[in-house]
Design a protein around this motif. Structure first.
Motif, PDB file in Angstrom:
ATOM      1  N   GLY A  63     -15.989-106.749  36.370  1.00 30.13           N
ATOM      2  CA  GLY A  63     -16.011-106.190  35.029  1.00 30.13           C
ATOM      3  C   GLY A  63     -14.632-105.767  34.566  1.00 30.13           C
ATOM      4  N   ASP A  64     -13.882-105.107  35.457  1.00 31.53           N
ATOM      5  CA  ASP A  64     -12.518-104.682  35.110  1.00 31.53           C
ATOM      6  C   ASP A  64     -11.636-105.888  34.802  1.00 31.53           C
ATOM      7  N   LEU A 110     -12.623-108.872  33.775  1.00 26.62           N
ATOM      8  CA  LEU A 110     -13.052-109.495  32.520  1.00 26.62           C
ATOM      9  C   LEU A 110     -12.598-108.693  31.307  1.00 26.62           C
ATOM     10  N   ARG A 111     -12.648-107.371  31.395  1.00 29.12           N
ATOM     11  CA  ARG A 111     -12.201-106.549  30.264  1.00 29.12           C
ATOM     12  C   ARG A 111     -10.704-106.685  30.031  1.00 29.12           C
ATOM     13  N   GLN A 142     -10.321-110.032  28.420  1.00 24.78           N
ATOM     14  CA  GLN A 142     -10.774-109.949  27.028  1.00 24.78           C
ATOM     15  C   GLN A 142      -9.713-109.298  26.141  1.00 24.78           C
ATOM     16  N   LYS A 143      -9.110-108.246  26.643  1.00 22.35           N
ATOM     17  CA  LYS A 143      -8.083-107.531  25.884  1.00 22.35           C
ATOM     18  C   LYS A 143      -6.855-108.406  25.664  1.00 22.35           C
ATOM     19  N   SER A 145      -7.643-111.277  23.228  1.00 25.52           N
ATOM     20  CA  SER A 145      -7.796-110.766  21.867  1.00 25.52           C
ATOM     21  C   SER A 145      -6.435-110.550  21.222  1.00 25.52           C
ATOM     22  N   SER A 192     -17.125-112.014  26.733  1.00 24.32           N
ATOM     23  CA  SER A 192     -18.037-110.989  26.192  1.00 24.32           C
ATOM     24  C   SER A 192     -19.469-111.237  26.644  1.00 24.32           C
ATOM     25  N   LEU A 212     -19.763-110.176  30.222  1.00 25.65           N
ATOM     26  CA  LEU A 212     -19.801-108.708  30.299  1.00 25.65           C
ATOM     27  C   LEU A 212     -21.164-108.177  29.904  1.00 25.65           C
ATOM     28  N   ASP A 213     -21.775-108.806  28.909  1.00 27.60           N
ATOM     29  CA  ASP A 213     -23.107-108.383  28.494  1.00 27.60           C
ATOM     30  C   ASP A 213     -24.121-108.562  29.625  1.00 27.60           C
ATOM     31  N   GLU A 257     -22.810-105.741  32.791  1.00 32.11           N
ATOM     32  CA  GLU A 257     -22.936-104.288  32.663  1.00 32.11           C
ATOM     33  C   GLU A 257     -24.336-103.782  33.024  1.00 32.11           C
TER      34      GLU A 257
END
Length: 418
Positions: free
Chosen positions: A45-46, A48-49, A52-53, A56, A78, A81-82, A85
């Motif tokens: 998750g970390d 992927l975030r 994503q950042k 973007s 995204s 991540l959905d 989580e």
């Protein structure tokens, strides 16, 4: 609950300690597997975030096909991540539920064994009473009009009692006797609420494992406490204490309620094992390095209180199989009851190390400014009903009256009951 980092770093040592409490290696491995899964989900998750950042940010500077590719990549991340989580949340909840049922690690000094028969005697105190044909507390109390069990059964059912006349004054005398001896030792007197929320019971480890012993008021989402240990521990839930204030000590007086599930047919005579009783409880928050000495301090105070009442008893070290979930080590003071002809538990003192504090999030800021978990300890000062039993049986006279121990004369205003 136990420290998951300790289990992760040294699983064999922790598993061996928990095996002394009946926890299997399979249960330990299940916790470890969930911890690995949880950390993998967190790491993914970390990552992927972060991706994503980054993408973007790149979209703003891109154009044409490159921009569309980046937009598609952000959508893909995204979407993952959905999915991720909820999986992480479910895994964390499963891990939390498993950890909540794992007991504290026993101290090395705690004896092995399954029940009270395996307790190790450490010391004796007081003088064994020498009474010809001793009567038990029921016979003594009913003859003097101090205890009414039949009417209590009529009103409330089994395992309830009325205290009457001098027995009521004796209760108040015992409470004040305990408080007056504890206050000079730094214990702040408290009358806590006896209805608490689930968080306090979970924090002290009376839930989930002890649910069958607790009276629940479902409509109000409250529980009747079985000991003032629960609200006293909850006093500093979600708080950070100052290092200079430790140890923090409380002496709490409350009525306590226990369902006594699983004790059908056990101690049915009299008021030794009842659903409602009053108690003065000691509770300490201290530094980890001080908890062993604090545990001995609580034990010594218990011996002093019981000895001061002219009672004879012994101190026993409770075996690992008979410890409460939160206790790393526990001492009991068992008093000789002439009417039963055996030693019975009157008080107990437990060192819960950081087990409760981790669940309660009760911390302190050390001298270096770091937040650390407190250690918590609890010990009965006076279990009123059982102490009255012990006083009646130990100090009974041939004429049926009861000699009041000198320590209570000023409180009770009498040297003899009856």
């Amino acid at each position: 609950m136990i420290d998951i980092r300790a289990l992760r770093d040294d699983p064999d040592r922790v598993a061996a300690a928990l095996a002394r409490r009946g926890v299997t290696r399979e249960q330990v491995d299940e916790v470890l597997a969930l911890d690995v899964q949880r950390r993998a989900l967190i790491a993914e998750g970390d990552q992927l975030r972060a991706e994503q950042k980054q993408k973007s940010r790149e979209i703003g500077a891109a154009s044409g096909d490159d921009k569309q590719h980046l937009i598609d990549e952000v959508k893909r991340v995204s979407a993952r991540l959905d999915e991720l989580e909820p999986q992480q949340t479910e895994t964390e909840q499963r891990l939390e539920a498993l950890l909540a049922r794992v007991p504290n690690l026993p101290e090395d000094e705690a004896p092995d064994g399954e029940d009270e028969e395996d307790a190790v005697e450490l010391a004796r105190f007081g003088t064994m009473p020498d009474i010809d044909q001793p009567r038990d507390h029921v016979e003594l109390g009913e003859a003097l009009g101090l205890i009414d069990l039949p009417r209590a059964a009529k009103v409330s059912g089994a395992r309830f009692s009325y205290l009457m006349r001098d027995a009521v004054l004796l209760e108040f005398a015992l409470v004040r006797y305990a408080m007056d001896r504890l206050m000079p030792e730094g214990f702040v007197p408290v009358i806590p609420p006896v209805l608490t929320r689930e968080e306090a019971l979970y924090g002290t480890a009376f839930l989930p494992e002890g649910a069958e012993q607790i009276y629940e008021i479902e409509k109000d989402e409250l529980y009747l406490v079985g000991t003032s240990e629960v609200p006293l521990a909850g006093l500093h839930m979600d708080e950070i204490l100052d290092d200079g204030d430790l140890p923090v000590r409380y002496s709490g007086f409350s009525t306590c309620f226990r369902r006594e599930a699983g004790t059908y047919g056990k101690d049915t005579r009299g008021m030794f094992r009842v659903h409602q009783f009053d108690k003065v409880e000691m509770f300490s928050f201290c530094r980890p390095e001080d908890s062993a000495a604090e545990h001995e301090r609580l034990r010594d105070l218990q011996v002093d209180l019981l000895s001061g009442l002219g009672l004879h008893g012994r101190v026993v070290d409770i075996p690992t199989g008979d410890l409460g979930a939160s206790a790393a080590r526990k001492f009991d003071c068992e008093v000789w009851l002439p009417g039963q002809g055996r030693y019975r538990e009157l008080t107990s003192a437990s060192n819960c190390t950081d087990y409760q504090a981790r669940r309660l999030r009760a911390r302190y800021r050390d001298a270096d400014g770091e937040n650390r978990l407190c250690h918590t300890l609890n010990g009965t000062a006076i279990a009123v009903g059982r102490t009255i039993i012990a006083l009646l049986e130990t100090h009974q006279r041939p004429d049926g009256r009861i000699t009041v121990p000198e320590a209570l004369h000023a409180y009770l205003g009498a040297e003899v009951i009856g």
